[in-house]
Design a protein around this motif. Sequence first.
Motif, PDB file in Angstrom:
ATOM      1  N   SER A 182       0.804  -1.227   0.000  1.00  0.00           N
ATOM      2  CA  SER A 182       0.000   0.000   0.000  1.00  0.00           C
ATOM      3  C   SER A 182       0.836   1.277   0.000  1.00  0.00           C
ATOM      4  CB  SER A 182      -0.939   0.013   1.210  1.00  0.00           C
ATOM      5  OG  SER A 182      -0.214  -0.058   2.423  1.00  0.00           O
ATOM      6  N   PHE A 183       2.162   1.176   0.180  1.00  0.00           N
ATOM      7  CA  PHE A 183       3.016   2.365   0.162  1.00  0.00           C
ATOM      8  C   PHE A 183       3.474   2.730  -1.251  1.00  0.00           C
ATOM      9  CE2 PHE A 183       3.600   0.683   4.479  1.00  0.00           C
ATOM     10  CZ  PHE A 183       3.320   1.815   5.216  1.00  0.00           C
ATOM     11  N   ARG A 184       3.190   1.873  -2.202  1.00  0.00           N
ATOM     12  CA  ARG A 184       3.641   2.115  -3.572  1.00  0.00           C
ATOM     13  C   ARG A 184       2.908   3.310  -4.186  1.00  0.00           C
ATOM     14  NH1 ARG A 184       2.347  -2.775  -6.181  1.00  0.00           N
ATOM     15  NH2 ARG A 184       0.288  -1.898  -6.580  1.00  0.00           N
ATOM     16  N   GLY A 185       3.674   4.277  -4.677  1.00  0.00           N
ATOM     17  CA  GLY A 185       3.103   5.393  -5.408  1.00  0.00           C
ATOM     18  C   GLY A 185       2.452   6.468  -4.561  1.00  0.00           C
ATOM     19  N   ILE A 186       2.672   6.433  -3.244  1.00  0.00           N
ATOM     20  CA  ILE A 186       2.101   7.468  -2.381  1.00  0.00           C
ATOM     21  C   ILE A 186       3.184   8.011  -1.453  1.00  0.00           C
ATOM     22  CG2 ILE A 186      -0.155   6.318  -2.393  1.00  0.00           C
ATOM     23  CD1 ILE A 186       0.412   5.507   0.544  1.00  0.00           C
ATOM     24  N   ASP A 187       2.883   9.109  -0.789  1.00  0.00           N
ATOM     25  CA  ASP A 187       3.782   9.624   0.237  1.00  0.00           C
ATOM     26  C   ASP A 187       3.739   8.650   1.412  1.00  0.00           C
ATOM     27  OD1 ASP A 187       4.994  10.896   2.376  1.00  0.00           O
ATOM     28  OD2 ASP A 187       4.202  12.865   1.869  1.00  0.00           O
ATOM     29  N   PRO A 188       4.852   7.967   1.717  1.00  0.00           N
ATOM     30  CA  PRO A 188       4.824   6.953   2.776  1.00  0.00           C
ATOM     31  C   PRO A 188       4.434   7.506   4.140  1.00  0.00           C
ATOM     32  CG  PRO A 188       7.071   7.431   2.084  1.00  0.00           C
ATOM     33  CD  PRO A 188       6.176   8.082   1.094  1.00  0.00           C
ATOM     34  N   LYS A 189       4.738   8.781   4.402  1.00  0.00           N
ATOM     35  CA  LYS A 189       4.349   9.369   5.681  1.00  0.00           C
ATOM     36  C   LYS A 189       2.831   9.419   5.804  1.00  0.00           C
ATOM     37  CE  LYS A 189       8.444  12.278   6.354  1.00  0.00           C
ATOM     38  NZ  LYS A 189       8.943  13.674   6.537  1.00  0.00           N
ATOM     39  N   GLU A 190       2.176   9.800   4.712  1.00  0.00           N
ATOM     40  CA  GLU A 190       0.723   9.886   4.731  1.00  0.00           C
ATOM     41  C   GLU A 190       0.072   8.509   4.783  1.00  0.00           C
ATOM     42  OE1 GLU A 190      -0.587  12.220   1.462  1.00  0.00           O
ATOM     43  OE2 GLU A 190       0.469  14.045   2.111  1.00  0.00           O
ATOM     44  N   GLY A 191       0.756   7.516   4.241  1.00  0.00           N
ATOM     45  CA  GLY A 191       0.185   6.173   4.208  1.00  0.00           C
ATOM     46  C   GLY A 191       0.585   5.297   5.376  1.00  0.00           C
ATOM     47  N   LEU A 192       1.363   5.845   6.330  1.00  0.00           N
ATOM     48  CA  LEU A 192       1.902   5.010   7.397  1.00  0.00           C
ATOM     49  C   LEU A 192       0.809   4.397   8.271  1.00  0.00           C
ATOM     50  CD1 LEU A 192       4.510   3.957   8.623  1.00  0.00           C
ATOM     51  CD2 LEU A 192       4.523   5.933  10.154  1.00  0.00           C
ATOM     52  N   ALA A 193      -0.148   5.203   8.725  1.00  0.00           N
ATOM     53  CA  ALA A 193      -1.193   4.680   9.601  1.00  0.00           C
ATOM     54  C   ALA A 193      -1.988   3.581   8.911  1.00  0.00           C
ATOM     55  CB  ALA A 193      -2.124   5.814  10.043  1.00  0.00           C
ATOM     56  N   GLY A 194      -2.323   3.812   7.644  1.00  0.00           N
ATOM     57  CA  GLY A 194      -3.062   2.800   6.901  1.00  0.00           C
ATOM     58  C   GLY A 194      -2.246   1.540   6.690  1.00  0.00           C
ATOM     59  N   GLY A 195      -0.951   1.695   6.427  1.00  0.00           N
ATOM     60  CA  GLY A 195      -0.081   0.544   6.237  1.00  0.00           C
ATOM     61  C   GLY A 195       0.064  -0.278   7.503  1.00  0.00           C
ATOM     62  N   ILE A 196       0.158   0.402   8.632  1.00  0.00           N
ATOM     63  CA  ILE A 196       0.255  -0.300   9.916  1.00  0.00           C
ATOM     64  C   ILE A 196      -1.035  -1.065  10.198  1.00  0.00           C
ATOM     65  CG2 ILE A 196       0.343   0.047  12.416  1.00  0.00           C
ATOM     66  CD1 ILE A 196       2.358   2.316  11.895  1.00  0.00           C
ATOM     67  N   ALA A 197      -2.173  -0.424   9.944  1.00  0.00           N
ATOM     68  CA  ALA A 197      -3.461  -1.088  10.161  1.00  0.00           C
ATOM     69  C   ALA A 197      -3.591  -2.315   9.260  1.00  0.00           C
ATOM     70  CB  ALA A 197      -4.602  -0.114   9.899  1.00  0.00           C
ATOM     71  N   ARG A 198      -3.145  -2.177   8.033  1.00  0.00           N
ATOM     72  CA  ARG A 198      -3.178  -3.295   7.086  1.00  0.00           C
ATOM     73  C   ARG A 198      -2.298  -4.445   7.589  1.00  0.00           C
ATOM     74  NH1 ARG A 198      -4.237  -3.990   1.384  1.00  0.00           N
ATOM     75  NH2 ARG A 198      -5.228  -1.930   1.375  1.00  0.00           N
ATOM     76  N   ALA A 199      -1.098  -4.120   8.023  1.00  0.00           N
ATOM     77  CA  ALA A 199      -0.175  -5.142   8.517  1.00  0.00           C
ATOM     78  C   ALA A 199      -0.725  -5.860   9.746  1.00  0.00           C
ATOM     79  CB  ALA A 199       1.174  -4.505   8.841  1.00  0.00           C
ATOM     80  N   LYS A 200      -1.319  -5.126  10.649  1.00  0.00           N
ATOM     81  CA  LYS A 200      -1.891  -5.735  11.855  1.00  0.00           C
ATOM     82  C   LYS A 200      -3.044  -6.671  11.497  1.00  0.00           C
ATOM     83  CE  LYS A 200      -2.120  -3.112  15.609  1.00  0.00           C
ATOM     84  NZ  LYS A 200      -2.339  -1.942  16.519  1.00  0.00           N
ATOM     85  N   ALA A 201      -3.822  -6.296  10.494  1.00  0.00           N
ATOM     86  CA  ALA A 201      -4.914  -7.162  10.046  1.00  0.00           C
ATOM     87  C   ALA A 201      -4.370  -8.459   9.454  1.00  0.00           C
ATOM     88  CB  ALA A 201      -5.775  -6.432   9.020  1.00  0.00           C
TER      89      ALA A 201
END
Length: 245
Positions: free
Chosen positions: A145-164
Amino acid sequence: MTAAALKALHVPGKPLVLPNVWDADTAKLVEAAGFPAVATSSVAVAAVLGFPDGEQAPADEMFAAAARIAKAVGVPVTVDAESGYGLSGAELAGRLSDAGAVGCNFEDTDHATGGVRPVAEQAERIAALREAAGDGLVINARVDSFRGIDPKEGLAGGIARAKAYLAAGADCVYPIHLRTPELIAEFVQGVGGAVNAPAWPGGPGLDGLAELGVARISLGGGLWQHLRKQLEATLAGVAGGKLPY
């Protein structure tokens, strides 16, 4: 070798380092160098077979390559299974087992669309793979989910995805497009489970990644790309009349 032996190598702060291979010969070299496990690289294996990455190589050929690799070594083998080649969880678990693999990478990219699957959908796919494989497979769930986006903005979503993904049965999560030490550290702390970090050129390095608390480090296609460039230079020399030996 068992999945339990592979899983035990995932230690935060003392990570498993994987120089990803593409054939039986490179797998033997990795084992001989003392690495306790072997991992494949889908981009490198596909290239050796004459195909681009991204599930463009026939699944049968990818699994056949994995089987040759697993047969060649005595250490645990984890296979880059991309996004599962359209197989069900039971089918994928069976193909990996038949190949002799005790671990796999499992992406959340949908190669048919090029997008990232919804979290719930990918979590269901991981749960199905876990149910089919039982404790016989170490699942490394890739977070794309970090591909092609600002990783700082996508961090919370990426963490939530990983925890799921971890809750669904993954053993480790792999944010392949996360590169900076600060964001990797935040990701590791936020996820609270085993994290696989990529060893990108110009990144923190092996020691630096270990200090960030990751449990696994993958070179991915990096080793293959590095050696390919060396071969290109050598071949240019031969074309110019200079033997490399």
